[in-house]
Scaffold this active site. Sequence first.
Site, short mmCIF file in Angstrom:
data_model
loop_
_atom_site.label_atom_id
_atom_site.label_comp_id
_atom_site.label_asym_id
_atom_site.label_seq_id
_atom_site.Cartn_x
_atom_site.Cartn_y
_atom_site.Cartn_z
N THR A 1 0.83 -1.20 0.00
CA THR A 1 0.00 0.00 0.00
C THR A 1 0.87 1.26 0.00
OG1 THR A 1 -0.04 -0.17 2.39
CG2 THR A 1 -1.96 -1.04 1.23
N ASP A 2 2.11 1.14 0.51
CA ASP A 2 2.88 2.36 0.78
C ASP A 2 3.26 3.13 -0.48
OD1 ASP A 2 4.83 0.46 0.06
OD2 ASP A 2 6.32 1.19 1.49
N SER B 1 31.89 -6.59 8.64
CA SER B 1 30.60 -7.03 9.14
C SER B 1 30.67 -8.51 9.46
CB SER B 1 29.55 -6.77 8.06
OG SER B 1 28.49 -7.69 8.20
N GLY C 1 16.56 -11.50 3.80
CA GLY C 1 15.67 -12.12 2.81
C GLY C 1 14.43 -12.74 3.43
N SER D 1 15.80 -6.24 6.62
CA SER D 1 17.22 -6.20 6.98
C SER D 1 17.93 -5.12 6.16
CB SER D 1 17.86 -7.56 6.72
OG SER D 1 17.69 -7.95 5.38
N ASP E 1 9.28 0.59 5.30
CA ASP E 1 10.34 -0.02 6.10
C ASP E 1 11.10 1.04 6.89
OD1 ASP E 1 9.47 -2.10 4.57
OD2 ASP E 1 11.27 -2.26 3.35
N TYR F 1 8.21 -7.48 -7.44
CA TYR F 1 7.89 -6.24 -6.72
C TYR F 1 7.77 -5.09 -7.71
CZ TYR F 1 8.04 -2.59 -3.18
OH TYR F 1 7.71 -1.50 -2.40
C1 GLA Z 1 8.99 -3.99 0.85
C2 GLA Z 1 9.18 -2.52 0.50
C3 GLA Z 1 8.16 -1.65 1.23
C4 GLA Z 1 6.74 -2.17 1.05
C5 GLA Z 1 6.68 -3.67 1.33
C6 GLA Z 1 5.32 -4.25 1.01
O1 GLA Z 1 9.30 -4.21 2.18
O2 GLA Z 1 10.48 -2.11 0.84
O3 GLA Z 1 8.27 -0.32 0.80
O4 GLA Z 1 6.24 -1.86 -0.22
O5 GLA Z 1 7.65 -4.39 0.59
O6 GLA Z 1 4.36 -3.72 1.85
#
Ligand code: GLA
Length: 381
Positions: free
Chosen positions: A37-38, A69, A123, A128, A173, A225
């Site tokens: 949704t973002d 790391s 992942g 992360s 995120d 995505y």
């Molecule tokens: C990933 C993207 C976020 C968001 C989610 C799904 O985490 O980084 O911006 O779109 O997928 O909600």
Amino acid sequence: MTIRADIVRAHFHDHFGEWPVAVFRAPGRVTLIGDHTDYQGGLALSMALPTATWVAAGPRPTLTVQAGSDHEGAWFDGTVAELRERAQARPVSGWAGWLAAVWSLLPSTAGANLWVESDLAVGAGLSSSAALTLGLLAALQVLSGQPIALPPLTRLAQRVENEYLGVPSGLLDQLSIAMAQPRSALLIDAAAQSARPVAFPYPDAGYRVWIVDTKSPRTLQAAGYRQRVQEAAAAADALSLPSLGAASEGDLARIADPLLVRRARHIITENARVQATVDAAAHGRWAHVMALFNDSHASLAEDYAVSTPRLDQTAARMRQLGIGARVTGAGFGGSIVALGPAAQEPDLLAGLSALYEQEGWPPPATRPILYPNGGLMQVGG
Ligand code: GLA
């Protein structure tokens, strides 16, 4: 947490022979409800996890960088100029690629020693990537003597994803990690680029949140995505709207392409479910929240097509036990987030191990989240 910060400081000292100037803890996040949704000006409800990435930073007298790391087993030893040069060829990748992105976005950053540790699964759909980026940006900003302002920092971190890593993600995120408050969930309004803590007092009601890392590879994730982001934009275009955050179910009849109708329907109904979840949680109606989790999974699986057979079967097994469950994050593999009575935990663990054994899948990692955690924080100097 403090113990871990001390361990990270000690490891920094082992590597560089001096103490760090700044240590940051950037937690992972879980989307409770409100995925995909973002990037369409919508709503999401998230909380920060107990697992996190720690970044310790100290200055160097020259324009050089040494950065290691534990997690990546990675080590960079080079110059600031080299990093800036590397940032020109995008998308960047690997450990040096992350460093290149942050050095290119923070032009006044000089040389630095960096040490990074993490217990956040990579992942698994738990951010992360954004945690590492925010930890690095925050530590380097303190090192340059600059004040940390969280909203600009979240947008810089989003630029790492969008411009350097080539993932057209929204701000979910970064806002979740930067703005999370202990013992609250975070309601994110992507249109306003804002986030506010809201009550989600499941522990007081004898409920528990679990994250089940299904350990499934997310090979199609980046491409899938990107395709969803494009489809959602095409659906908004079909409605002549800047984003679907402003659309309602009544608008769906105006979209001709059936695929775009499904994509838009997910986003529109998911926004409504986020609001309904916040209202139900405020009134302690946890059975309703569980039902909303289940509806969200169905919508992400059927209309948005970001689930997989393993995610579907994992969620279905939990529903059989009376636990609400949904895919969380971008999907195409990764994790399930579940909510149910805490007393159900033994049944949940037994049910999942039976399922995974029967299917011949490697065992999942199931983690109870006893309460929401705090967000990005300086935990040492
Ligand atoms: C990933 C993207 C976020 C968001 C989610 C799904 O985490 O980084 O911006 O779109 O997928 O909600």
